[in-house]
Design an enzyme around this catalytic site. Structure first.
Site, PDB file in Angstrom:
ATOM      1  N   SER A 605      32.418  41.870  49.341  1.00 33.53           N
ATOM      2  CA  SER A 605      33.159  40.616  49.461  1.00 33.53           C
ATOM      3  C   SER A 605      32.505  39.488  48.664  1.00 33.53           C
ATOM      4  CB  SER A 605      33.296  40.215  50.931  1.00 33.53           C
ATOM      5  OG  SER A 605      34.185  41.095  51.570  1.00 33.53           O
ATOM      6  N   SER A 729      38.568  49.575  47.910  1.00 38.62           N
ATOM      7  CA  SER A 729      37.817  48.347  48.205  1.00 38.62           C
ATOM      8  C   SER A 729      38.753  47.254  48.693  1.00 38.62           C
ATOM      9  CB  SER A 729      37.032  47.889  46.983  1.00 38.62           C
ATOM     10  OG  SER A 729      37.836  47.864  45.852  1.00 38.62           O
ATOM     11  N   ASN A 732      39.525  48.083  52.337  1.00 37.32           N
ATOM     12  CA  ASN A 732      38.479  48.249  53.347  1.00 37.32           C
ATOM     13  C   ASN A 732      37.263  47.348  53.236  1.00 37.32           C
ATOM     14  OD1 ASN A 732      39.699  50.606  54.678  1.00 37.32           O
ATOM     15  ND2 ASN A 732      39.323  51.587  52.717  1.00 37.32           N
ATOM     16  N   TYR A 733      37.044  46.769  52.058  1.00 41.09           N
ATOM     17  CA  TYR A 733      35.786  46.041  51.878  1.00 41.09           C
ATOM     18  C   TYR A 733      35.925  44.571  51.524  1.00 41.09           C
ATOM     19  CZ  TYR A 733      33.347  50.475  52.100  1.00 41.09           C
ATOM     20  OH  TYR A 733      32.843  51.673  52.519  1.00 41.09           O
ATOM     21  N   LEU A 734      37.063  44.195  50.974  1.00 41.03           N
ATOM     22  CA  LEU A 734      37.190  42.817  50.513  1.00 41.03           C
ATOM     23  C   LEU A 734      37.843  41.954  51.572  1.00 41.03           C
ATOM     24  CD1 LEU A 734      38.337  43.618  46.893  1.00 41.03           C
ATOM     25  CD2 LEU A 734      36.033  43.178  47.737  1.00 41.03           C
TER      26      LEU A 734
END
Length: 775
Positions: A605, A729, A732-734
DNA sequence: TACTCAACTTAGAAACCACGTC
DNA sequence: GACGTGGTTTCTAAGTTGAGTA
């Protein structure tokens, strides 16, 4: 299965990389380990010897989440009111803060913000190389080929493709006014139909929006309670096996051999996959044959003793034909199937959770098939058996209508556990793991967890400087356990590696993460390509995706790695005194809720946020802004090593696009020539009519140049995305609030970067985020 | 404390579908 | 209308984490 091997370090030159050198160690692994972590048990002993660190729970941020959220929610609402008032006052005279940026730095950088020591600057080699590469690409594009697109009141590009088409057609229409009346009428009709469809879509969207459960404005349940009411219809089971027609035969040793129904069904699983790489793999074939034989009758088993003598081609052709048939069905038939699916979805695809209708993620039970374990999975090809109601545990509330099992069947169990989120579960036979039916990503339960996840990652931002300082101090600890923990954490933080749990040998593919790295997975170079203390990583990570990276590290890390590798050989654990539970326990003592995977979320992030800031040029066109977003996203995907197999049609479609670009360039040249001539003629004859022609030709040139620019941006984007998966991403990640804020700040339509699935999943973020959000 | 396992998130591949082009 | 293409959705494998148990 295709094994991907894109090195993180250099996306451009990955073809030139050395061949992966593994496949060795398995026999070595079974040999006794030198000391410490011989296997799971020994590790524990080491922990006892070393003594445990005291748990020191962070004293800050002790406010209960619900309370905190309530306050935040109130603040947000208040702010929203104020903002909307301000907006009204400002009306359309919106202006934007223009930030000074250096376009030279707009590269795909594979690392983090500089920390207190400046240590986390990207590896020189990486950033330099990327920067060079990028200067010749869209950096120039965005500078030299500014495009002015039509923008609406909010500044959003509004000229959609259909509209453009319309425009062109209109122009053509003017040139040829003698169109047939019938054709015009038909066109009008389709236009009306289109408009009606669009209106319907809009209405549906509005309705959906109204129906949306704004759970983020409600209070959270007390710890552990997931719901108070849950009602659903139970899962949908796989359709029964349809026997082959008599005309389709299985052959053994060249002769037709009729099979029992059960054996035939399992044979069909293999036959359907005949054109898949799996069926050429030895492990797959062996496992399959062993399991298939279990399904045969005694007689069949006596005859069928060699898979190589089995001929499934007729069956394969039959199933291929069936697929074709399905594809070629009439419009009406396809519509009918669609309606049936929709009916099924409406009946079984939703549940009632606390009296809100929530979509279920996977309401269909996995049909029987052959297990497709990835990489060199030792169980690939094994038979995944048919799941029956007798295997299913139903979870719902006591006061709900209990779902009915199919006639003649009963459930394994019906329970009422509101501390879990699943609606049904069963144990699969290949790995013995439990499978669940759970809610869709846009549900309250998933959304709430997601939001929490990003809040924990944001909290890490306030602790990360101290944590980094601590692990650096620990590089020199007298305790080997502490040193190993520090170095592992350094890698997890710097390289976004996964934690790396222990795995049961022989049960799964041989993949590793940070804590389970073995000696053969790294190589140490005191100096390499002008960099000092370089570590070369080469291992298979999750899903057997190769991680290859050469990273310059701190001197002390390098020395420690040399120490950890002393007297060890291939197959030995690099961090023999460390395990993921030990690491996570330590992390918990540094910050409440901190685990190894939080670093991945945090670094992903924060990288997105920084890259967006660096890459976004306020002056650039909308397509270029979107390209910048994709590039920022790509930087994260590279950091997290999210790879994909290049699309099968990639080369062809790229060639098509390139030829389109060439054609467009030709067209522009010609159009410019014509314009020049028209200008000359208009000047000579001083005719008003000819001046109009000049204007029209000017517009034509401009339009063609815009089209060319868009195509070039598309080509760059596609090329850069060839082997990188952006979706993982993004999903799930940002932190979605970063993206939403960016869109709002630069008035980029959210739909340009988030499709409907993403917008639904991140509805909470879309609703609550303002332009000033900072991760 | 070691170990196991349930519960959940993260992941890439494959299937599906909508749309543009010829 | 057929076909190709690429984006979206579905599917399910493969991870991480934490709680329970001996």
């Amino acid at each position: 299965m295709t094994q991907l091997s894109l090195p993180v370090e250099d996306l451009v030159s990955f073809h030139n990389l050395p061949e992966k050198a593994r496949d060795k160690k398995k026999k070595l692994k079974s040999e006794p380990k030198p000391e410490g972590k011989a296997k799971k048990k020994d590790k524990g002993k080491a922990a006892v010897q070393d003594g445990e660190t005291q748990r020191q729970r962070g004293k800050e941020n002790n406010m209960p989440v619900a309370e905190e959220r309530e306050i935040k929610s109130d603040k947000r609402k208040e702010k929203k009111k104020k903002d909307s008032k301000k907006k009204k006052e400002k009306n359309s005279s919106e202006h934007y803060e223009i930030q000074q940026q250096d376009p030279q730095t707009s590269s795909v950088i594979v690392k983090l913000e500089p920390d207190e020591d400046g240590d986390f600057a990207p590896a020189k080699k990486q950033s330099k190389g990327k920067k060079r590469a990028r200067q010749g690409e869209a950096g120039e594009l965005s500078k030299s080929k500014k495009v002015k697109l039509e923008e609406d009141a909010d500044g959003v590009e509004t000229e959609t493709k259909p509209q453009k088409k319309k425009k062109i057609k209109k122009e053509e229409g003017n040139k040829k006014p003698k169109k047939e009346e019938g054709a015009i009428k038909a066109k009008k009709k389709t236009q009306e139909e289109k408009e009606a469809a669009a209106a319907l879509k809009l209405k549906k969207k509005e309705e959906e929006e109204q129906m949306r459960w704004r759970w983020w404005e409600e209070e959270k349940y007390e710890d552990g309670i997931k719901w108070k009411f849950l009602e659903h219809e139970g899962p949908v089971f796989a359709p029964p096996y349809e026997p082959l027609p008599d005309s389709v035969k299985f052959y053994y040793d060249g002769k037709p051999l009729p099979l029992s129904l059960q054996a035939e069904e399992v044979a069909s699983f293999f036959a359907k996959m005949l054109d898949h790489e799996y069926t050429t793999k030895e492990i797959f074939r062996n496992n399959y044959f062993m399991d298939w034989r279990k399904e045969m009758t005694l007689e069949e088993r006596m005859v069928i003793t060699d898979l190589a003598k089995c001929d499934f081609t007729e069956m394969f052709t039959y199933y291929k034909g069936k697929m074709e048939e399905k594809k070629n069905k009439s419009k009406e038939d396809k519509l009918k199937i669609k309606e049936e699916n929709e009916k099924l979805l409406q009946e079984y695809g939703y549940c009632s959770m606390d009296h809100h209708r929530e979509r279920i993620g996977n309401f269909k039970i996995e049909p029987p098939a052959l297990f497709r374990g990835r990489g060199d999975h030792p169980k690939q090809g094994m038979l995944k058996k048919r799941i029956l109601p007798e295997d299913i545990i139903i979870n719902c509330s006591k006061d709900s209508k209990i779902p009915e099992p199919p006639p003649g069947h009963k459930w394994k169990e019906v329970r009422h556990d509101n501390t879990v989120t699943w609606l049904a579960s069963w144990t699969e036979n290949v790995q013995g793991s439990v499978k669940y039916i759970m809610l869709n990503a846009n549900s309250k339960l998933k959304g709430e967890k997601d939001w929490e996840k990003y809040e924990v990652a944001r909290k890490l931002k306030h602790h990360v400087v101290t944590i980094r300082k601590t692990y650096r101090e620990n590089f020199k600890s007298k305790e080997m356990k502490v040193r190993q923990r520090a170095v592992a954490l350094y890698f997890i933080d710097k390289l976004a590696l996964r934690a790396g749990n222990e795995k049961e040998e022989g049960e799964t593919a041989d993949t590793v993460g940070c804590c389970s790295l073995r000696v053969e997975h790294i190589k140490l170079y005191p100096e390499l390509d002008g960099d000092k203390y370089v570590v070369e990583f080469d291992f298979l990570g999750k899903d057997s995706i190769r991680y290859y990276n050469k990273v310059p590290v701190e001197k002390q890390v390098f020395k420690n790695l040399q120490l950890f590798m002393e007297n060890k050989q291939e197959g030995d654990d690099l961090f023999d005194r460390l395990s993921t539970p030990l690491l996570n326990k330590h992390l918990q003592s540094l910050m409440e809720g901190l685990t190894a995977k939080v670093f991945r979320t945090y670094n992903a992030s924060i990288t997105l946020q920084q890259q967006l800031q660096e890459l976004t040029d306020p002056e650039e066109s909308m397509p270029s802004k979107i390209l910048s977003y994709n590039r920022a996203n790509r930087a994260v995907a590279i950091l997290c090593n999210h790879q994909r197999a290049p699309p099968k049609t990639f080369d062809q479609s790229m060639a098509n696009l390139k030829s389109k670009i060439d054609a467009k360039k030709e067209q522009i040249l010609l159009a410019k020539k014509e314009l020049k001539e028209a200008k000359k003629e208009a000047k000579e004859k001083e005719s008003e009519k000819l001046n109009k022609v000049v204007e029209s030709k000017k517009r034509g040139v401009q339009r063609a140049e815009e089209q060319l620019m868009r195509m070039e941006v598309q080509a760059t984007d596609r090329e850069e995305n060839k082997q990188i998966a952006l979706s993982t991403s993004k999903l799930n990640y940002l932190d979605p609030r970063i993206s939403v804020a960016w869109c709002k700040k630069w008035t980029v339509g959210l739909e340009k970067i988030y499709n409907k699935t993403y917008r639904d999943k991140f509805a909470w973020a879309v609703d609550m985020t303002e332009t000033d959000f900072i991760f």
